[in-house]
Design a protein around this motif. Sequence first.
Motif, short mmCIF file in Angstrom:
data_model
loop_
_atom_site.label_atom_id
_atom_site.label_comp_id
_atom_site.label_asym_id
_atom_site.label_seq_id
_atom_site.Cartn_x
_atom_site.Cartn_y
_atom_site.Cartn_z
N PHE A 25 0.32 5.06 -18.77
CA PHE A 25 0.90 4.47 -19.96
C PHE A 25 2.42 4.59 -19.96
O PHE A 25 3.14 3.62 -20.10
CB PHE A 25 0.28 5.17 -21.17
N SER A 26 2.86 5.81 -19.76
CA SER A 26 4.28 6.10 -19.91
C SER A 26 5.13 5.37 -18.86
O SER A 26 6.10 4.69 -19.22
CB SER A 26 4.42 7.61 -19.82
N PRO A 27 4.79 5.42 -17.57
CA PRO A 27 5.58 4.67 -16.58
C PRO A 27 5.54 3.17 -16.83
O PRO A 27 6.51 2.46 -16.55
CB PRO A 27 4.90 4.99 -15.25
N THR A 28 4.40 2.69 -17.35
CA THR A 28 4.31 1.26 -17.61
C THR A 28 5.34 0.85 -18.65
O THR A 28 6.01 -0.18 -18.51
CB THR A 28 2.90 0.89 -18.09
N VAL A 29 5.48 1.68 -19.65
CA VAL A 29 6.49 1.38 -20.67
C VAL A 29 7.88 1.39 -20.03
O VAL A 29 8.70 0.49 -20.27
CB VAL A 29 6.40 2.38 -21.83
N SER A 30 8.12 2.37 -19.16
CA SER A 30 9.42 2.43 -18.47
C SER A 30 9.66 1.18 -17.65
O SER A 30 10.76 0.60 -17.66
CB SER A 30 9.48 3.65 -17.54
N LEU A 31 8.61 0.75 -16.96
CA LEU A 31 8.71 -0.45 -16.14
C LEU A 31 9.10 -1.65 -16.99
O LEU A 31 9.99 -2.43 -16.65
CB LEU A 31 7.39 -0.70 -15.42
N MET A 32 8.43 -1.75 -18.13
CA MET A 32 8.72 -2.85 -19.04
C MET A 32 10.19 -2.82 -19.45
O MET A 32 10.86 -3.86 -19.49
CB MET A 32 7.89 -2.70 -20.32
N THR A 33 10.68 -1.63 -19.76
CA THR A 33 12.07 -1.57 -20.21
C THR A 33 13.01 -1.96 -19.08
O THR A 33 14.00 -2.65 -19.30
CB THR A 33 12.43 -0.17 -20.71
N GLU A 34 12.69 -1.52 -17.83
CA GLU A 34 13.53 -1.90 -16.69
C GLU A 34 13.55 -3.41 -16.54
O GLU A 34 14.61 -4.02 -16.35
CB GLU A 34 13.00 -1.27 -15.40
N LEU B 6 12.42 3.08 -27.07
CA LEU B 6 11.06 2.51 -27.02
C LEU B 6 10.16 3.41 -26.19
O LEU B 6 9.03 3.69 -26.55
CB LEU B 6 11.10 1.13 -26.37
N ASP B 7 10.70 3.86 -25.09
CA ASP B 7 9.95 4.75 -24.21
C ASP B 7 9.52 6.00 -24.97
O ASP B 7 8.35 6.38 -24.96
CB ASP B 7 10.83 5.10 -23.02
N SER B 8 10.47 6.60 -25.65
CA SER B 8 10.11 7.82 -26.38
C SER B 8 9.23 7.48 -27.58
O SER B 8 8.40 8.26 -28.00
CB SER B 8 11.36 8.56 -26.83
N MET B 9 9.44 6.25 -28.11
CA MET B 9 8.62 5.83 -29.23
C MET B 9 7.16 5.73 -28.83
O MET B 9 6.26 6.05 -29.59
CB MET B 9 9.05 4.45 -29.71
N SER B 10 6.96 5.27 -27.60
CA SER B 10 5.57 5.12 -27.15
C SER B 10 4.90 6.49 -27.12
O SER B 10 3.70 6.61 -27.26
CB SER B 10 5.55 4.50 -25.77
#
Lengths: 760, 160
Positions: free
Chosen positions: A412-421, A459-463
């Motif tokens: 979940f967490s890396p996916t959010v990071s990927l999205m932000t990148e 957003l990442d931390s929000m997730s």
Amino acid sequence: MTARPLAADLVPMPWRSGLLSSLAEDETLLAVLLLDLDAELRFGSGIVAVTSARLFACTAETGGDWKQWTLQSGLRLSHYDHGGVGTLELHDSERRLALWRYTLEQNAQALRVVDAFDRRRDVLAGLVEDHTAGEHVCPDCRAVLEPDQEECPICAREFETPPTTWTLFRLWRFARPYRGMLLAGFLLTLASTAATLVAPYLTMPIMDDILIPYQNGAPINAGLVSMFLGGLLLSALVAWGLGWAKTYILALVSERIGSDLRTATYDHLLQLSLEYFGGKRTGDLMARIGSESDRICVFLSLHLLDFATDVLMIAMTAVILFSINPTLALVTLVPLPFIAWLIHRVRDRLRTGFEKTGRVWSEVTNVLADTIPGIRVVKAFAQESRESQRFRDANLHNLMVNDRLNKVWSVFSPTVSLMTEIGLLVVWGFGIWLVAHDSITVGVLTAFIAYISRFYSRLDSMSRIVSVTQKAAAGAKRIFDILDHVSSVPEPVRPVHLAGVTGRLELREVAFRYGSRSVIRGLNLAVNPGEMIGLVGHSGSGKSTLVNLMCRFYDVTGGAILADGVDIRSVPVAEYRANIGLVLQEPFLFFGTIAENIAYGRPGASRAEIVAAARAAHAHEFILRLPQGYDSLVGERGQGLSGGERQRISIARALLIDPRILILDEATSSVDTETEKEIQKALDNLVRGRTTIAIAHRLSTLRKADRLVVMDRGRIVEIGQHEELIERRGAYFRLYEAQARQVDEEPVIRPLPIPEKEPS
Amino acid sequence: MASHEEREIGGLERDAHGRLVLTLADGSTHTGIVPIRAFPLGAPREGVALVGATGREICWIECLDELPEDVLLLVEEELASRDFMPRIRRLVEVSTFSTPSVWRIETDRGSTSLVLKAEEDIRRLDASRLVITDRHGVHYMIENQKALDQASRKLLDRFL
Ligand SMILES: Nc1ncnc2c1ncn2[C@@H]1O[C@H](COP(=O)(O)OP(=O)(O)O)[C@@H](O)[C@H]1O
Ligand SMILES: [Mg+2]
């Protein structure tokens, strides 16, 4: 006829017309039992009904036809239950005529049917007069009801409603007292978030007004530079100050909420009946009150605050971005819906996962709470490795559950990071294109990048809030599970106050079951004020259960217990118990001094009173022999005391509250004969002038009893004085014989003295 | 006094009142016999006590299979009426994932619903077997958790 005019309404339609049409002119329906099992114990439906003249039954086995029997003497309707299944049997003198089964859910109906059946049969046979028109009693507890009362107010208990799923909102109940501080915290959050947004905004003029012109050959404007840099520093300082204030205030509030939650839960837990504690494990309850409330507290103080800040930041950023350049702003926000969708997908799995980890964690603490108090047994049987294995297993289970959860969580967490990148990539690409077409300046693009890198990192931390929210929600649920539990020994709605208890106790048709296991049945007993009752019987015959009922540790499941003519369920619990002194076989001493332990029931007692109580309990002398006398520490890690010494302290404790009703449950069973003599002397002081219910294994202990009550398998089988009962050669005689034989074999125990009768 | 294991069953029959009457090899008869399984979950076919009306153990059966046919029939019939433990085949619906929760279920004895008072009322016997006690003390058994259908397992999992 006043009795249950509503009985017919209970009958579902297909049967109702059949039943009502077969009734004679003057025949009325008295009680019905809706069967939910058939004779083969499959779930099905059927009905048994009692009218003023006949018994009717209709089941699937009879093919939907009605069978009927005329009420007459010789017919017997008996009921019993085992393992959650009740059975109703109809017999005549020769044989069994019929058998019906039901689950205990229908038990109240079954009791009503049996009751109506017995009454009408006897009335019709002319054995008793028909009282039903005059007296209207509750079939369960036999309390007399008002003529217009359908349901007995004492017996009617509503089914507990399940807590709602969005449990976290229920925390508001605990947050309310801190509304003001919460509002201040919120305003500070707003301000400090706004302050942090100043810095990226300043990058725009720094870029466009200083750096780009310099690249194009213009000199650097030192004044402008120092102004912008000063602005940056100032906004950082303001953000720092405001951030400090908000964090401090909100941490303060959340810590208080957490602490309120803990005390409220603990207070509520103390109110719950012994039944609740019987079904729960210590480790689990400790985990709930300790770590779960802490988890909620951390959630409120850190994560919720962060989340609120993030939401504000995103909202403000979005506004600023749109005000600078709407097109670019729109592109920037593209990944947002994806992330929202992802969060939604994962949320449910995470929540159940976290609920599970909570439960598994309790498993781990349970093992600890089991073994540490029982460490003597563990060592005595050399089972350390087994206990270690048990702990390892619980731990392993914990690992497994966490592993499974982390599988979801870790993608979940890396996916959010990927999205932000990817989001950043999109902004760069589109931004460069816009700069190339001269739609925006380089400064605007830099400002955008500065904003959205913050924005996305949030957003990442929000997730992450998803997981902590779920964790906290799971914790809150487990706490509210305790808070929502209604005590099975509830406080009366309309309490009756006892004015000066005399100590008269009356048990009417008392029945009690632990779960589906019936332990006490149809027990009647009246105890006069000041009388001493000796309760004897085999172990397991229900003696302790009976005194638990008298203390109202449990509520009867049938019948009623009355103190001075008042149902004890209508008296406030604490008020009623204040009249009871209890001495148990295994006295429990709390951590504290001996004086504190003696004064446990009356913390205000003076030293003189404490000493007097200890003297009367024959505890004074041994206490004086301790190094610190009455100030010696006992209980866990305290001064070691022998069983007899502990017992005498607990007797002193009971003496000090000067109760009207005294209950001794095997108070002398675990000590040797010499100590018993001492304790016996102490008890003689205690018993004087009080209603006493004494259970004793050694019959000799009950020599002072006015009456002996002999119990067997939940029933009273004999009542009388020692000689009477010996002469009767019944159950008491057999108990006595068995002990006399033991005395012969074991010369240490002195022979049973003949009871000296006291005038009653 | 002969120990319980040594007493031999002479015969067992049901009287008109539906009570079991046991005749021992020594000729004594006992009315109102109730068979009780010693290990209803662990070893249901081994260790059955025949208990008299007063709650005293009259006779001990090491293993049900060693009984003569006619006696076995009566004992099993009586046991069936005492060991009411429906096997859950399917969870149709649960009212809530917190407790108390009402479950609509299908069992080998027909469809019904049960009220789960607390999660502690689900007892894990071994890796696959569960016993669920409802509000009124009826025990339900799940014989193989993994053999349930997907939907039931999902529902059940929320409580484990
Ligand atoms: N908390 C409980 N849950 C279930 N059954 C219980 C509980 N406490 C006692 N019992 C059962 O109730 C019966 C009566 O127990 P008790 O009143 O303690 O007997 P006594 O004090 O006469 O020795 C026993 O068969 C016992 O196993
Ligand atoms: Mg006891």
